[in-house]
Every structure is written in C-alpha cells, then in structure tokens.
Design a protein around this motif. Structure first.
Motif, short mmCIF file in Angstrom:
data_model
loop_
_atom_site.label_atom_id
_atom_site.label_comp_id
_atom_site.label_asym_id
_atom_site.label_seq_id
_atom_site.Cartn_x
_atom_site.Cartn_y
_atom_site.Cartn_z
N ASP A 125 0.89 -1.19 0.02
CA ASP A 125 -0.06 0.16 -0.20
C ASP A 125 0.89 1.29 0.18
O ASP A 125 1.76 1.34 0.79
CB ASP A 125 -0.89 -0.09 1.30
CG ASP A 125 -1.72 -0.96 1.21
OD1 ASP A 125 -2.55 -1.39 0.22
OD2 ASP A 125 -1.84 -1.85 2.24
N LEU A 126 0.61 2.26 -1.12
CA LEU A 126 1.66 3.36 -1.17
C LEU A 126 0.87 4.64 -0.78
O LEU A 126 -0.39 4.40 -0.63
CB LEU A 126 2.02 3.49 -2.48
CG LEU A 126 2.78 2.46 -3.16
CD1 LEU A 126 3.01 2.59 -4.61
CD2 LEU A 126 4.20 2.16 -2.51
N GLU A 127 1.59 5.47 -0.26
CA GLU A 127 0.71 7.02 -0.09
C GLU A 127 -0.22 7.50 -1.18
O GLU A 127 0.28 7.20 -2.28
CB GLU A 127 1.85 7.94 0.33
CG GLU A 127 2.70 7.78 1.43
CD GLU A 127 3.78 8.72 1.75
OE1 GLU A 127 3.84 9.64 1.00
OE2 GLU A 127 4.36 8.51 2.73
N GLY A 128 -0.94 7.80 -0.83
CA GLY A 128 -1.93 8.35 -1.91
C GLY A 128 -3.27 7.48 -2.17
O GLY A 128 -3.87 7.69 -3.09
N GLY A 129 -3.15 6.40 -1.75
CA GLY A 129 -4.11 5.20 -1.77
C GLY A 129 -4.04 4.39 -2.94
O GLY A 129 -4.58 3.25 -3.29
N SER A 131 -2.41 0.88 -4.39
CA SER A 131 -2.40 -0.44 -3.66
C SER A 131 -2.10 -1.30 -4.71
O SER A 131 -2.62 -1.24 -5.72
CB SER A 131 -3.46 -0.62 -2.83
OG SER A 131 -3.50 -2.01 -2.29
N TYR A 132 -1.15 -2.39 -4.38
CA TYR A 132 -0.98 -3.40 -5.46
C TYR A 132 -1.35 -4.84 -4.24
O TYR A 132 -0.53 -4.81 -3.31
CB TYR A 132 0.36 -3.41 -6.05
CG TYR A 132 0.35 -2.20 -6.83
CD1 TYR A 132 0.17 -2.17 -8.13
CD2 TYR A 132 0.96 -0.89 -6.37
CE1 TYR A 132 0.23 -1.07 -9.19
CE2 TYR A 132 1.05 0.21 -7.20
CZ TYR A 132 0.67 0.20 -8.25
OH TYR A 132 0.64 1.17 -9.32
N ARG A 133 -1.63 -5.92 -5.13
CA ARG A 133 -1.79 -7.00 -4.37
C ARG A 133 -1.56 -7.91 -5.59
O ARG A 133 -2.55 -8.88 -6.03
CB ARG A 133 -3.11 -7.13 -3.78
CG ARG A 133 -3.40 -6.61 -2.44
CD ARG A 133 -2.52 -7.12 -1.16
NE ARG A 133 -2.76 -6.35 -0.03
CZ ARG A 133 -2.09 -5.26 0.17
NH1 ARG A 133 -1.19 -4.56 -0.54
NH2 ARG A 133 -2.31 -4.47 1.40
N GLU A 134 -0.15 -8.23 -5.96
CA GLU A 134 -0.08 -9.21 -6.94
C GLU A 134 -0.24 -10.84 -6.54
O GLU A 134 -0.47 -11.53 -7.47
CB GLU A 134 1.36 -9.15 -7.48
CG GLU A 134 1.84 -7.81 -8.14
CD GLU A 134 3.23 -7.99 -8.83
OE1 GLU A 134 3.47 -7.20 -9.76
OE2 GLU A 134 3.95 -8.74 -8.45
N SER A 135 -0.31 -10.73 -5.30
CA SER A 135 -0.51 -12.30 -5.00
C SER A 135 -2.14 -12.66 -5.06
O SER A 135 -2.28 -14.06 -5.25
CB SER A 135 -0.12 -12.50 -3.30
OG SER A 135 -0.97 -11.60 -2.56
N LYS A 136 -3.00 -11.64 -5.17
CA LYS A 136 -4.17 -12.03 -5.60
C LYS A 136 -4.45 -12.41 -6.87
O LYS A 136 -5.51 -13.21 -7.49
CB LYS A 136 -5.14 -11.02 -5.13
CG LYS A 136 -5.37 -10.86 -3.78
CD LYS A 136 -6.28 -9.55 -3.12
CE LYS A 136 -6.33 -9.73 -1.63
NZ LYS A 136 -7.44 -8.45 -1.28
N LEU A 137 -3.66 -11.79 -7.72
CA LEU A 137 -3.58 -11.96 -9.19
C LEU A 137 -2.95 -13.14 -9.95
O LEU A 137 -3.33 -13.81 -10.67
CB LEU A 137 -3.29 -10.73 -9.85
CG LEU A 137 -3.95 -9.56 -10.23
CD1 LEU A 137 -3.23 -8.33 -10.59
CD2 LEU A 137 -5.15 -10.02 -10.77
N PHE A 138 -1.61 -13.37 -9.31
CA PHE A 138 -0.54 -14.30 -9.62
C PHE A 138 -0.12 -15.50 -8.91
O PHE A 138 -0.07 -14.98 -7.43
CB PHE A 138 0.52 -13.50 -10.28
CG PHE A 138 0.67 -12.55 -11.34
CD1 PHE A 138 -0.08 -12.72 -12.53
CD2 PHE A 138 0.66 -11.13 -11.03
CE1 PHE A 138 -0.51 -11.84 -13.39
CE2 PHE A 138 0.54 -10.18 -11.94
CZ PHE A 138 -0.10 -10.51 -13.12
N ARG A 139 -0.07 -16.58 -9.35
CA ARG A 139 0.40 -17.64 -8.55
C ARG A 139 1.91 -17.54 -8.48
O ARG A 139 2.46 -17.61 -9.56
CB ARG A 139 -0.04 -18.87 -9.07
CG ARG A 139 0.43 -20.30 -8.45
CD ARG A 139 0.15 -21.50 -8.88
NE ARG A 139 0.64 -21.68 -10.30
CZ ARG A 139 0.46 -22.89 -11.09
NH1 ARG A 139 -0.61 -23.66 -10.61
NH2 ARG A 139 1.04 -22.90 -12.24
N PRO A 140 2.53 -17.45 -7.46
CA PRO A 140 3.96 -17.33 -7.39
C PRO A 140 4.61 -18.38 -7.94
O PRO A 140 4.40 -19.44 -7.75
CB PRO A 140 4.58 -16.65 -6.09
CG PRO A 140 3.31 -17.24 -5.33
CD PRO A 140 2.23 -17.21 -5.87
N GLY A 141 6.05 -18.11 -8.73
CA GLY A 141 6.88 -19.25 -8.98
C GLY A 141 7.71 -19.57 -7.92
O GLY A 141 7.74 -18.91 -6.90
#
Length: 278
Positions: A125-129, A131-141
């Motif tokens: 979560d970055l300043e200014g709202g 937000s990134y949640r790659e783990s919800k989009l991608f299965r990690p290798g």
C-alpha cells in the motif's frame, strides 16, 4: 565457447488492457530493434496485458498455447533470426483461479527455450491510496531459471525480484553472465530506487543487467516509470530509455565480465557463515 559480443534491444512500451492490441503495439518495435542489429530483443513485464483488476484481467488473459502475443513473438524470432525474451506475459492457468506472470525465452528458430514464473509478489500500500496485491492476481513461481544462449547463460528475473539480491547471486554463482529484469515499476518507487537497484545487482553479481520497462499512463490507471536500462558488470549505465515508448540498443562486450570478476572476485570469495545473537 560463447560469442564475445551481444547487441541487445530493449523494447519500452505502454501496454494496454487488450492482448490483441499489445501484439500490434510490440511488433513494430521488435522489427525496429532487429533492423538496428539486435541479436536479442527483450520486452517488458506483463507486455501482453496491463490490468491490475482481477476480474477484468482474468477474462482477458489466455492460456499459453492460445496467447496471440506469444505466437507472434515465436513467428518474429523465426522470421528475423533473433532471440526474443518476452519479459513476461500474463498467462491463464487451468489449475488455479490466479494467473502466472511468466517470462519466455524464445530462440532464433522460434522455439521456447525457457519459462520463468515470477517468484516474488509485489503486495504493498503506497501513499495516496495506490495499492497493489500481486499475490491475488498471480500464482508465484518457486524455481529460479538459467537458460543457455550463444552469449552464455542468462538468468531470468522479473520486476520486484530485483529487490531480492540472493536470487541474483545464486543465478550468478550458477553461471549467469547476463541477468534480465523486465519490469512494470511504479513511478514512485522507480524514481526512488530503479537505477540504484539494477546497478547494485550488476555490481554484486559482476553480470550485465538489462531491464526492459513499461512506461507511461495505462488504461487501468497504473503509472509506470520507464527508463529501460542496461548496466555493465562494473556498474556503468550503458543505456537508458527515458520515459517515452521506444527501442533502446546497447552493445555488450562480454569479455568485461571475466575482466571485472578478475578485479573483484566476490563470487569466488563468498564463504558460509552462521548467525550468532549476542
């Protein structure tokens, strides 16, 4: 015996939320890089689809064998007689509701020599709202990947992986001479850390590091930093793509790798140790 020189081309683009559009978007720059003598052309992270909205991206993503970008890159590699590194494609999976953030190394016959699924997920979560949640989009290798090429072994990493030095060192200790780190770096973190991180990875591994990057304002609201970069084993920044779409060309004198490792043999000088708390 690997070739002593490599002309590399980095394609910098602003990918959209449509896979077919991104195939069209990247074909011209690949052809330009080949026309300028590039033997290896590297593309950015998520070059086929930039959309952080899971519902939208999962509908647009394709299975690997159905992706038009991958099919195009294999065709162009054969036609142009070049190697193409699809920095990563968003790939639908049959056994997971998430997708893979997957790199492909394609040889000059159009054959896929290696695949690498991004290991480290950017959850923040970055300043200014923002937000990134790659783990919800991608299965990690869970596998680091080295690929044999005419220019020696190349290690594959993707974007956020650059913040994990142990991955790059293990690739170098296993024989990597070039490290590829395609990215879709956010503008805020890019301004703060991009050049420093890539330069550090080059110096500590005594490898060439090349990073093709996304740039500009994307359809899904994402803002990426650009500055596709090539760094020598000594830490010299050989080419910088700035902030606009385009093609970056750099000539790599691969003899510099062994020369640098002779002056700074840090890969040989590493020693095991234990951690003691006092």
């Amino acid at each position: 015996m690997s070739d002593a020189n490599l002309r590399i081309g980095l394609v910098q683009v602003t990918s959209t939320t449509r896979v077919e559009d991104n195939a069209t978007l990247t074909e011209g720059p690949i052809r330009e890089a080949a026309a300028r003598g590039a033997q290896l052309v590297s593309l950015p992270e998520v070059v086929n689809l930039v959309d952080m909205r899971k519902g939208r991206s999962s509908q647009e993503a394709r299975l690997e064998e159905e992706d038009p970008c991958l099919a195009l890159y294999r065709k162009l590699a054969r036609e142009l007689g070049i190697w193409i590194h699809a920095g990563s494609l968003v790939v639908k999976l049959e056994d997971d509701d998430r997708m893979a953030n997957r790199a492909f190394m394609i040889d000059d016959q159009g054959e896929i020599r290696a695949r690498y699924d991004k290991i480290h997920m950017f959850d923040v979560d970055l300043e200014g709202g923002e937000s990134y949640r790659e783990s919800k989009l991608f299965r990690p290798g869970d596998k680091a990947v080295l690929v044999d090429t005419p220019w020696g072994k190349i290690g594959l990493t993707i974007c956020y992986d650059v913040r994990f030095p142990h991955l790059h060192r293990q690739l170098a200790e296993a024989g990597a001479r070039i490290l590829l780190n395609p990215a879709a770096f956010t503008r805020k973190t890019g301004k703060a850390h991009w050049h420093t991180l890539l330069t550090a990875r080059a110096i500590e591994t005594t490898c060439f590091v090349a990073a093709a990057a996304q740039c500009g304002d994307h359809d899904d609201g994402r803002e990426t930093f650009g500055h596709s970069l090539v760094v020598s084993p000594w830490g010299d920044q050989l080419a910088d793509g700035g902030t606009e779409p385009g093609v970056v060309i750099a000539d790599l004198d691969l003899t510099l790798i062994d020369k640098t490792r002779g002056m700074v043999p840090s890969l040989k000088n590493g020693r095991p140790f234990t951690l003691t708390e006092v």
